[in-house]
Motif scaffolding. Structure first.
Motif, PDB file in Angstrom:
ATOM      1  N   LEU A 297       0.974  -1.270   0.152  1.00 19.15           N
ATOM      2  CA  LEU A 297       0.082  -0.055  -0.140  1.00 19.15           C
ATOM      3  C   LEU A 297       0.950   1.213  -0.076  1.00 19.15           C
ATOM      4  O   LEU A 297       1.543   1.587   0.835  1.00 19.15           O
ATOM      5  N   PHE A 298       0.777   2.005  -1.331  1.00 18.34           N
ATOM      6  CA  PHE A 298       1.624   3.299  -1.314  1.00 18.34           C
ATOM      7  C   PHE A 298       1.055   4.466  -0.274  1.00 18.34           C
ATOM      8  O   PHE A 298       0.007   4.442  -0.112  1.00 18.34           O
ATOM      9  N   SER A 299       2.060   4.855   0.300  1.00 20.18           N
ATOM     10  CA  SER A 299       1.832   6.212   1.176  1.00 20.18           C
ATOM     11  C   SER A 299       3.033   7.391   0.909  1.00 20.18           C
ATOM     12  O   SER A 299       4.229   6.784   0.692  1.00 20.18           O
ATOM     13  N   HIS A 300       2.738   8.495   1.068  1.00 21.86           N
ATOM     14  CA  HIS A 300       3.724   9.429   1.391  1.00 21.86           C
ATOM     15  C   HIS A 300       3.667  10.193   2.419  1.00 21.86           C
ATOM     16  O   HIS A 300       2.568  10.787   2.736  1.00 21.86           O
ATOM     17  N   ILE A 301       4.413  10.569   3.084  1.00 19.22           N
ATOM     18  CA  ILE A 301       4.432  11.310   4.437  1.00 19.22           C
ATOM     19  C   ILE A 301       5.262  12.793   3.739  1.00 19.22           C
ATOM     20  O   ILE A 301       6.603  12.788   3.447  1.00 19.22           O
ATOM     21  N   ASP A 302       4.556  13.736   3.981  1.00 20.57           N
ATOM     22  CA  ASP A 302       5.069  15.168   4.077  1.00 20.57           C
ATOM     23  C   ASP A 302       4.971  15.790   5.359  1.00 20.57           C
ATOM     24  O   ASP A 302       4.222  16.425   5.713  1.00 20.57           O
ATOM     25  N   ALA A 303       6.212  15.591   5.905  1.00 22.32           N
ATOM     26  CA  ALA A 303       6.304  16.120   7.475  1.00 22.32           C
ATOM     27  C   ALA A 303       6.413  17.816   7.374  1.00 22.32           C
ATOM     28  O   ALA A 303       6.187  18.309   8.278  1.00 22.32           O
ATOM     29  N   GLU A 304       6.842  18.239   6.224  1.00 26.89           N
ATOM     30  CA  GLU A 304       6.851  19.834   6.297  1.00 26.89           C
ATOM     31  C   GLU A 304       5.817  20.538   6.268  1.00 26.89           C
ATOM     32  O   GLU A 304       5.332  21.432   7.054  1.00 26.89           O
ATOM     33  N   ASP A 305       4.721  20.085   5.451  1.00 25.32           N
ATOM     34  CA  ASP A 305       3.575  20.411   5.549  1.00 25.32           C
ATOM     35  C   ASP A 305       2.486  19.830   6.286  1.00 25.32           C
ATOM     36  O   ASP A 305       1.222  20.054   6.511  1.00 25.32           O
ATOM     37  N   GLY A 306       2.860  18.632   6.873  1.00 25.16           N
ATOM     38  CA  GLY A 306       2.038  17.787   8.005  1.00 25.16           C
ATOM     39  C   GLY A 306       0.994  16.891   7.630  1.00 25.16           C
ATOM     40  O   GLY A 306      -0.157  17.263   8.136  1.00 25.16           O
ATOM     41  N   TYR A 307       1.024  16.179   6.509  1.00 27.74           N
ATOM     42  CA  TYR A 307       0.245  15.312   6.058  1.00 27.74           C
ATOM     43  C   TYR A 307       0.526  14.055   5.532  1.00 27.74           C
ATOM     44  O   TYR A 307       1.780  13.946   5.147  1.00 27.74           O
ATOM     45  N   VAL A 308      -0.232  12.992   5.343  1.00 25.38           N
ATOM     46  CA  VAL A 308       0.044  11.793   4.540  1.00 25.38           C
ATOM     47  C   VAL A 308      -0.806  11.518   3.513  1.00 25.38           C
ATOM     48  O   VAL A 308      -2.028  11.850   3.430  1.00 25.38           O
ATOM     49  N   ARG A 309      -0.219  11.278   2.459  1.00 20.95           N
ATOM     50  CA  ARG A 309      -1.050  10.953   1.223  1.00 20.95           C
ATOM     51  C   ARG A 309      -1.078   9.498   0.868  1.00 20.95           C
ATOM     52  O   ARG A 309      -0.242   8.612   1.125  1.00 20.95           O
ATOM     53  N   VAL A 310      -2.411   9.069   0.374  1.00 25.29           N
ATOM     54  CA  VAL A 310      -2.560   7.662   0.109  1.00 25.29           C
ATOM     55  C   VAL A 310      -3.039   7.317  -1.369  1.00 25.29           C
ATOM     56  O   VAL A 310      -3.540   8.693  -1.970  1.00 25.29           O
ATOM     57  N   ASN A 311      -3.288   6.315  -1.695  1.00 20.49           N
ATOM     58  CA  ASN A 311      -3.611   5.870  -3.008  1.00 20.49           C
ATOM     59  C   ASN A 311      -4.815   6.496  -3.428  1.00 20.49           C
ATOM     60  O   ASN A 311      -5.545   6.735  -2.631  1.00 20.49           O
ATOM     61  N   ALA A 312      -4.981   6.381  -4.777  1.00 19.93           N
ATOM     62  CA  ALA A 312      -6.339   6.953  -5.392  1.00 19.93           C
ATOM     63  C   ALA A 312      -7.495   5.691  -5.261  1.00 19.93           C
ATOM     64  O   ALA A 312      -8.347   5.804  -5.727  1.00 19.93           O
ATOM     65  N   ASP A 313      -6.987   4.747  -4.869  1.00 18.57           N
ATOM     66  CA  ASP A 313      -7.827   3.503  -4.765  1.00 18.57           C
ATOM     67  C   ASP A 313      -7.918   2.777  -3.409  1.00 18.57           C
ATOM     68  O   ASP A 313      -8.258   1.481  -3.434  1.00 18.57           O
ATOM     69  N   CYS A 314      -7.798   3.497  -2.272  1.00 19.01           N
ATOM     70  CA  CYS A 314      -7.795   2.919  -0.954  1.00 19.01           C
ATOM     71  C   CYS A 314      -9.068   2.814  -0.361  1.00 19.01           C
ATOM     72  O   CYS A 314     -10.168   3.616  -0.522  1.00 19.01           O
ATOM     73  N   SER A 315      -9.174   1.489   0.484  1.00 14.71           N
ATOM     74  CA  SER A 315     -10.492   1.285   1.195  1.00 14.71           C
ATOM     75  C   SER A 315     -10.250   2.058   2.646  1.00 14.71           C
ATOM     76  O   SER A 315      -9.153   2.605   3.009  1.00 14.71           O
ATOM     77  N   ASP A 316     -11.369   2.137   3.299  1.00 12.27           N
ATOM     78  CA  ASP A 316     -11.406   2.731   4.498  1.00 12.27           C
ATOM     79  C   ASP A 316     -10.428   1.946   5.633  1.00 12.27           C
ATOM     80  O   ASP A 316      -9.713   2.643   6.463  1.00 12.27           O
ATOM     81  N   GLU A 317     -10.586   0.832   5.437  1.00 13.59           N
ATOM     82  CA  GLU A 317      -9.678  -0.070   6.420  1.00 13.59           C
ATOM     83  C   GLU A 317      -8.275   0.067   6.178  1.00 13.59           C
ATOM     84  O   GLU A 317      -7.406   0.038   7.116  1.00 13.59           O
ATOM     85  N   GLU A 318      -7.938   0.475   4.739  1.00 12.67           N
ATOM     86  CA  GLU A 318      -6.604   0.554   4.503  1.00 12.67           C
ATOM     87  C   GLU A 318      -5.848   1.947   5.151  1.00 12.67           C
ATOM     88  O   GLU A 318      -4.848   2.019   5.725  1.00 12.67           O
ATOM     89  N   VAL A 319      -6.905   3.063   5.122  1.00 12.54           N
ATOM     90  CA  VAL A 319      -6.485   4.191   5.690  1.00 12.54           C
ATOM     91  C   VAL A 319      -6.305   4.044   7.228  1.00 12.54           C
ATOM     92  O   VAL A 319      -5.479   4.452   7.805  1.00 12.54           O
TER      93      VAL A 319
END
Length: 329
Positions: A297-319
């Motif tokens: 499961l892909f994720s990107h953490i941007d600590a500078e702007d304070g967020y986590v980004r997830v795929n365009a096809d994630c389920s609620d359980e995955e997030v």
């Protein structure tokens, strides 16, 4: 979902428009989570498979609807994580319900699809279950670009979702937001339409609902821990690092982990202590998830702007898994 005939054809016709809202790769991942891994690679074949399961009584349409609402509320999201401070006093269910009412957010015990809401920040529902809160908004934006033939500007409507999830007892909250298009109703102090104005408007809306201070989670220690910890919970396929004197390093790999690359290991040994840990892209590993993940499961953490980004096809359980793992570190 409207009840109708119980033949496979009737069911398929009812569920096809709902399935069409979710990417094929996301649907295949969801099928795995309910034990229906198959060779279905198109929306049509997936609709046929799911219709047969419903007709056979092995899956219900309400369960399907709730699962796909979960995809709508989890896919292609920028997720801001907060701790809550200075919360209102009293039973959470009481003051949360009052807050929703004061903001004209309809209270519902059922989660709902957003539908085609055109107005900015249109409330869809607010759900209160004891100390747990879930609120959903929707809005229409415009994707504007130049036509490749006429070179004239053309626009298409795109619907965006925002979901606030809070646990008052745990004093935590997350705000999930689809990235904005280049035409929307959110403006900064100078009257300019910006992505940051869009994000900040919804963060303020979350403050209005919760009536408290939202303290952003510090993500730099999380990035550092995920990169360094063994056994590994993630696979790093691409690595960009900036050190404290603004030196940059980039390492790529296809299918492997950059931490197994000798050059990366040398660079980390020599300079790791000066890396800023501002951001990191990676994949969560199913083998480290105690069977909670059915895929990388892909994720990107941007600590500078304070967020986590997830795929365009994630389920609620995955997030939910991603957020829990980040908070655990």
């Amino acid at each position: 979902m409207t009840d109708g005939g119980n033949s496979t054809d009737d069911i398929r016709n009812r569920i096809a428009p709902i399935l069409d809202k979710v990417a094929v790769v996301g649907l295949r991942s969801w099928l795995k989570t309910i034990g229906l891994s198959s060779s279905a690679y198109t929306k049509a074949t997936i609709a046929e498979l799911v219709a047969k399961q419903i007709a056979a009584g092995q899956l219900s349409e309400p369960a399907l609807e709730q699962a796909l609402i979960g995809f709508e509320e989890a896919s292609d999201m920028r997720v801001y994580l907060f701790s809550l401070e200075d919360l209102p006093s009293g039973p959470p269910a009481q003051w949360l319900t009052a807050s929703l009412s004061s903001l004209s957010i309809p209270v519902s015990q059922e989660r709902k699809f957003a539908g085609d809401k055109t107005k900015p920040m249109s409330p869809i529902y607010g759900q209160v279950q004891g100390s747990l809160l879930r609120v959903k908004w929707g809005e229409q934006q415009e994707r504007a670009k130049l036509d490749e033939t006429t070179f004239l500007p053309v626009s298409k409507p795109v619907f965006k979702r925002a979901v606030l999830i809070a646990d008052i007892d745990a004093r935590t909250a997350e705000l999930r937001l689809n990235p904005p298009e280049n035409k929307h109703a959110h403006e900064d102090a100078g009257g300019r339409i910006t992505a940051d104005a869009y994000y900040q408007d919804y963060i303020q809306k979350a403050r209005d609902v919760l009536g408290c201070t939202l303290r952003p989670l510090e993500l730099r220690p999380v990035v550092k821990t995920l990169v360094e910890e063994e056994p590994r919970a993630i696979r790093i396929h691409i690595d960009n690092h900036t050190n404290q004197i603004n030196g940059k390093m980039r390492v790529n790999t296809s299918g492997g982990d950059v931490r197994d690359d000798p050059d990366w290991q040398v660079a980390y040994e020599r300079n790791g202590a000066t890396w800023a840990w501002d951001n990191q892209s990676f994949y969560w590993l199913p083998k480290a998830s105690s069977k909670l993940l059915a895929r990388e499961l892909f994720s990107h953490i941007d600590a500078e702007d304070g967020y986590v980004r997830v795929n365009a096809d994630c389920s609620d359980e995955e997030v939910i898994y991603v957020v829990s793992q980040i908070r655990a570190r």
